[in-house]
Scaffold this motif. Sequence first.
Motif, PDB file in Angstrom:
ATOM      1  N   PHE A 102      -8.632 -10.590  23.905  1.00  0.00           N
ATOM      2  CA  PHE A 102      -7.279 -10.177  23.560  1.00  0.00           C
ATOM      3  C   PHE A 102      -6.706  -9.242  24.628  1.00  0.00           C
ATOM      4  O   PHE A 102      -5.520  -9.322  24.966  1.00  0.00           O
ATOM      5  N   CYS A 103      -7.550  -8.361  25.130  1.00  0.00           N
ATOM      6  CA  CYS A 103      -7.115  -7.443  26.182  1.00  0.00           C
ATOM      7  C   CYS A 103      -6.658  -8.229  27.418  1.00  0.00           C
ATOM      8  O   CYS A 103      -5.607  -7.950  28.001  1.00  0.00           O
ATOM      9  N   ALA A 104      -7.447  -9.229  27.802  1.00  0.00           N
ATOM     10  CA  ALA A 104      -7.092 -10.048  28.958  1.00  0.00           C
ATOM     11  C   ALA A 104      -5.806 -10.824  28.708  1.00  0.00           C
ATOM     12  O   ALA A 104      -4.932 -10.904  29.581  1.00  0.00           O
ATOM     13  N   LEU A 105      -5.681 -11.394  27.509  1.00  0.00           N
ATOM     14  CA  LEU A 105      -4.493 -12.179  27.174  1.00  0.00           C
ATOM     15  C   LEU A 105      -3.231 -11.326  27.270  1.00  0.00           C
ATOM     16  O   LEU A 105      -2.228 -11.736  27.876  1.00  0.00           O
ATOM     17  N   ARG A 143     -16.952 -15.199  38.810  1.00  0.00           N
ATOM     18  CA  ARG A 143     -16.035 -14.284  39.496  1.00  0.00           C
ATOM     19  C   ARG A 143     -15.178 -15.005  40.531  1.00  0.00           C
ATOM     20  O   ARG A 143     -14.103 -14.554  40.886  1.00  0.00           O
ATOM     21  N   LYS A 144     -15.650 -16.158  41.004  1.00  0.00           N
ATOM     22  CA  LYS A 144     -14.950 -16.833  42.089  1.00  0.00           C
ATOM     23  C   LYS A 144     -14.126 -18.032  41.640  1.00  0.00           C
ATOM     24  O   LYS A 144     -13.122 -18.377  42.261  1.00  0.00           O
ATOM     25  N   GLU A 145     -14.546 -18.686  40.568  1.00  0.00           N
ATOM     26  CA  GLU A 145     -13.873 -19.929  40.219  1.00  0.00           C
ATOM     27  C   GLU A 145     -14.083 -20.267  38.746  1.00  0.00           C
ATOM     28  O   GLU A 145     -14.901 -19.651  38.051  1.00  0.00           O
ATOM     29  N   ILE A 146     -13.319 -21.259  38.302  1.00  0.00           N
ATOM     30  CA  ILE A 146     -13.493 -21.799  36.960  1.00  0.00           C
ATOM     31  C   ILE A 146     -14.378 -23.036  37.058  1.00  0.00           C
ATOM     32  O   ILE A 146     -14.125 -23.933  37.856  1.00  0.00           O
ATOM     33  N   ILE A 147     -15.424 -23.059  36.254  1.00  0.00           N
ATOM     34  CA  ILE A 147     -16.335 -24.196  36.220  1.00  0.00           C
ATOM     35  C   ILE A 147     -15.763 -25.224  35.254  1.00  0.00           C
ATOM     36  O   ILE A 147     -15.566 -24.935  34.079  1.00  0.00           O
ATOM     37  N   ILE A 148     -15.501 -26.417  35.733  1.00  0.00           N
ATOM     38  CA  ILE A 148     -14.839 -27.417  34.897  1.00  0.00           C
ATOM     39  C   ILE A 148     -15.795 -28.015  33.865  1.00  0.00           C
ATOM     40  O   ILE A 148     -15.435 -28.221  32.713  1.00  0.00           O
ATOM     41  N   GLY A 149     -17.053 -28.320  34.280  1.00  0.00           N
ATOM     42  CA  GLY A 149     -17.965 -29.007  33.375  1.00  0.00           C
ATOM     43  C   GLY A 149     -19.350 -28.392  33.324  1.00  0.00           C
ATOM     44  O   GLY A 149     -19.848 -27.858  34.318  1.00  0.00           O
ATOM     45  N   LEU A 150     -19.995 -28.478  32.149  1.00  0.00           N
ATOM     46  CA  LEU A 150     -21.370 -28.025  31.947  1.00  0.00           C
ATOM     47  C   LEU A 150     -22.154 -29.144  31.263  1.00  0.00           C
ATOM     48  O   LEU A 150     -21.589 -29.972  30.553  1.00  0.00           O
ATOM     49  N   PRO A 151     -23.483 -29.180  31.468  1.00  0.00           N
ATOM     50  CA  PRO A 151     -24.279 -30.293  30.924  1.00  0.00           C
ATOM     51  C   PRO A 151     -24.510 -30.188  29.425  1.00  0.00           C
ATOM     52  O   PRO A 151     -24.701 -29.108  28.868  1.00  0.00           O
ATOM     53  N   VAL A 152     -24.491 -31.332  28.772  1.00  0.00           N
ATOM     54  CA  VAL A 152     -24.805 -31.450  27.361  1.00  0.00           C
ATOM     55  C   VAL A 152     -25.519 -32.782  27.180  1.00  0.00           C
ATOM     56  O   VAL A 152     -25.440 -33.652  28.068  1.00  0.00           O
ATOM     57  N   CYS A 153     -26.252 -32.950  26.107  1.00  0.00           N
ATOM     58  CA  CYS A 153     -26.907 -34.238  25.905  1.00  0.00           C
ATOM     59  C   CYS A 153     -27.080 -34.511  24.422  1.00  0.00           C
ATOM     60  O   CYS A 153     -26.891 -33.625  23.577  1.00  0.00           O
ATOM     61  N   GLN A 154     -27.433 -35.727  24.122  1.00  0.00           N
ATOM     62  CA  GLN A 154     -27.857 -36.122  22.783  1.00  0.00           C
ATOM     63  C   GLN A 154     -29.279 -36.632  22.857  1.00  0.00           C
ATOM     64  O   GLN A 154     -29.642 -37.327  23.810  1.00  0.00           O
ATOM     65  N   PHE A 155     -30.101 -36.267  21.866  1.00  0.00           N
ATOM     66  CA  PHE A 155     -31.400 -36.902  21.683  1.00  0.00           C
ATOM     67  C   PHE A 155     -31.162 -38.070  20.737  1.00  0.00           C
ATOM     68  O   PHE A 155     -30.869 -37.868  19.550  1.00  0.00           O
ATOM     69  N   ARG A 156     -31.262 -39.259  21.221  1.00  0.00           N
ATOM     70  CA  ARG A 156     -30.923 -40.442  20.425  1.00  0.00           C
ATOM     71  C   ARG A 156     -32.181 -41.169  19.963  1.00  0.00           C
ATOM     72  O   ARG A 156     -33.035 -41.529  20.779  1.00  0.00           O
ATOM     73  N   THR A 243     -10.504 -28.760  28.901  1.00  0.00           N
ATOM     74  CA  THR A 243      -9.255 -29.512  28.885  1.00  0.00           C
ATOM     75  C   THR A 243      -8.228 -28.746  29.726  1.00  0.00           C
ATOM     76  O   THR A 243      -8.467 -27.592  30.117  1.00  0.00           O
ATOM     77  N   PRO A 244      -7.056 -29.336  30.017  1.00  0.00           N
ATOM     78  CA  PRO A 244      -6.016 -28.561  30.706  1.00  0.00           C
ATOM     79  C   PRO A 244      -5.662 -27.268  29.961  1.00  0.00           C
ATOM     80  O   PRO A 244      -5.480 -26.217  30.584  1.00  0.00           O
ATOM     81  N   LEU A 245      -5.592 -27.343  28.616  1.00  0.00           N
ATOM     82  CA  LEU A 245      -5.348 -26.133  27.833  1.00  0.00           C
ATOM     83  C   LEU A 245      -6.499 -25.153  28.004  1.00  0.00           C
ATOM     84  O   LEU A 245      -6.294 -23.942  28.135  1.00  0.00           O
ATOM     85  N   GLY A 246      -7.725 -25.675  28.027  1.00  0.00           N
ATOM     86  CA  GLY A 246      -8.898 -24.829  28.189  1.00  0.00           C
ATOM     87  C   GLY A 246      -8.944 -24.136  29.540  1.00  0.00           C
ATOM     88  O   GLY A 246      -9.367 -22.980  29.644  1.00  0.00           O
ATOM     89  N   GLN A 247      -8.509 -24.837  30.583  1.00  0.00           N
ATOM     90  CA  GLN A 247      -8.483 -24.216  31.908  1.00  0.00           C
ATOM     91  C   GLN A 247      -7.518 -23.036  31.934  1.00  0.00           C
ATOM     92  O   GLN A 247      -7.830 -21.978  32.498  1.00  0.00           O
ATOM     93  N   SER A 248      -6.348 -23.210  31.312  1.00  0.00           N
ATOM     94  CA  SER A 248      -5.402 -22.097  31.235  1.00  0.00           C
ATOM     95  C   SER A 248      -5.962 -20.974  30.369  1.00  0.00           C
ATOM     96  O   SER A 248      -5.816 -19.789  30.698  1.00  0.00           O
ATOM     97  N   PHE A 249      -6.621 -21.340  29.268  1.00  0.00           N
ATOM     98  CA  PHE A 249      -7.203 -20.336  28.373  1.00  0.00           C
ATOM     99  C   PHE A 249      -8.232 -19.482  29.113  1.00  0.00           C
ATOM    100  O   PHE A 249      -8.223 -18.250  29.020  1.00  0.00           O
ATOM    101  N   VAL A 250      -9.133 -20.131  29.829  1.00  0.00           N
ATOM    102  CA  VAL A 250     -10.175 -19.387  30.556  1.00  0.00           C
ATOM    103  C   VAL A 250      -9.562 -18.510  31.647  1.00  0.00           C
ATOM    104  O   VAL A 250      -9.980 -17.370  31.845  1.00  0.00           O
ATOM    105  N   LYS A 251      -8.567 -19.045  32.324  1.00  0.00           N
ATOM    106  CA  LYS A 251      -7.930 -18.274  33.390  1.00  0.00           C
ATOM    107  C   LYS A 251      -7.247 -17.019  32.845  1.00  0.00           C
ATOM    108  O   LYS A 251      -7.325 -15.937  33.452  1.00  0.00           O
TER     109      LYS A 251
END
Length: 256
Positions: A102-105, A143-156, A243-251
């Motif tokens: 909230f402080c950042a926002l 501190r330098k950039e926004i990371i767009i993607g992180l790994p996730v998986c399913q055990f199927r 998402t595009p909204l998420g990128q703005s949110f993180v920024k």
Amino acid sequence: LLNTELPPSIDNAIKNLSDKPTASIGTTVSDIWYIVFGWISSVADKRRIQYAYSLEQFRQELENSVSRIPPEKQIEPSFQATAQALENAKYCVEEDELRQMFCALISNSMNSDFASNVHPSFAEIIKQMSVLDAKIIRLFKTRKEIIIGLPVCQFRLNFSGPSSYTPIPDHIFLELPDVDFQLCSQSLSSLSRFGVVSISYEKKLSTPNVYDKFLSHPLYQSMRKYLPAPIDIHIKEGTVELTPLGQSFVKVCILD
């Protein structure tokens, strides 16, 4: 309180409160109340003190954050975004991660570098977040950039071919190794509902060895060891992306 003349019967009853017998009874009742319910009042007082302390922290953090905005970049904040942020923040000030968002926002809504990325929905998103949600979304920013993607998986679990499978559980996310993966799975679903991340198993990250950690996960190893034939298990690699909204949110909502 209503600035009206009270009926004589009520007026006399109020005056009687100051009489000695009534005052004595009131003291006695008050003493008994404290003996029976005093611990409740103490807990409530403690909560009020704790909340007041957190609120003061919020005020100081916000003041410091705003003071760091270069004068040439200071702008009038959006009344809609700021008012909603302050209104929703009062429910979250005791949680460090949410209070800092909230402080950042609020402070970034006063900074011309960020103003175009501020969205009125951000305050409501933070209000609905758990602390774990906040920790996961924070992983997308360094501190330098926004990371767009992180790994996730399913055990199927495969029963009769690759087209017939059951994921257990839905999303395995291991970027917070000290947190139960099922709790992380719930948070990912929540963040996806907010519209700040998307989860896909149609594409995967190209970073070498980024999915190796899933192969050594205790759940995967246990199922490989104990599942009877012909049931098979395999890992379906995927990504959690902003998402595009998420990128703005993180920024906007995550301080460097």
